[in-house]
Design a protein around this motif. Structure first.
Motif, PDB file in Angstrom:
ATOM      1  N   TYR A   1      -4.190  -3.785  -4.180  1.00 44.04           N
ATOM      2  CA  TYR A   1      -3.509  -5.068  -4.373  1.00 44.04           C
ATOM      3  C   TYR A   1      -4.131  -5.840  -5.528  1.00 44.04           C
ATOM      4  O   TYR A   1      -3.438  -6.357  -6.394  1.00 44.04           O
TER       5      TYR A   1
ATOM      6  N   ASP B   1      -6.443  -0.816   0.634  1.00 41.81           N
ATOM      7  CA  ASP B   1      -5.234  -1.598   0.349  1.00 41.81           C
ATOM      8  C   ASP B   1      -5.564  -2.860  -0.441  1.00 41.81           C
ATOM      9  O   ASP B   1      -4.840  -3.244  -1.354  1.00 41.81           O
TER      10      ASP B   1
ATOM     11  N   THR C   1       0.623   7.106  -4.203  1.00 41.77           N
ATOM     12  CA  THR C   1      -0.281   6.390  -3.306  1.00 41.77           C
ATOM     13  C   THR C   1      -1.668   6.441  -3.910  1.00 41.77           C
ATOM     14  O   THR C   1      -2.138   7.486  -4.354  1.00 41.77           O
TER      15      THR C   1
ATOM     16  N   SER D   1      -5.756   5.694  -3.540  1.00 41.07           N
ATOM     17  CA  SER D   1      -6.861   5.513  -2.608  1.00 41.07           C
ATOM     18  C   SER D   1      -8.103   5.193  -3.420  1.00 41.07           C
ATOM     19  O   SER D   1      -8.988   6.021  -3.592  1.00 41.07           O
TER      20      SER D   1
ATOM     21  N   GLN E   1      -9.234   1.798   5.348  1.00 46.79           N
ATOM     22  CA  GLN E   1      -7.862   1.719   4.835  1.00 46.79           C
ATOM     23  C   GLN E   1      -7.534   0.297   4.394  1.00 46.79           C
ATOM     24  O   GLN E   1      -6.873   0.101   3.378  1.00 46.79           O
TER      25      GLN E   1
END
Length: 78
Positions: A52, A48, A22, A24, A44
């Protein structure tokens, strides 16, 4: 046969490594603008979006690399 299975195994390992972690990612300006406790959902969403946008160049380079690999293999077998 060995080279093909070794290639497949390395591709599977690469995919597992890339997609299991994951990320961040957030720039300093975004962190400062979205800092605080009331902006967790927005922060958040920004994270994301950054991830992307970061993945698109990697997918394109992988696709081009695979196409070059296939052309090389076809040329070598003929």
């Amino acid at each position: 046969m060995f080279k093909k299975s070794k290639l497949q195994a390395s591709l599977i390992a690469l995919c597992l490594f890339v997609f299991s972690a994951t990320a961040s990612a957030q720039c300093a300006m975004c962190r400062a603008a979205l800092g605080g406790e009331g902006n967790k959902v927005q922060a958040q969403a920004v994270n994301d979006g950054i991830v992307y946008l970061m993945l698109i160049p990697y997918v394109l380079v992988a696709g081009i690399g695979y196409a070059v690999y296939r052309l090389y293999r076809k040329k070598k077998s003929v």
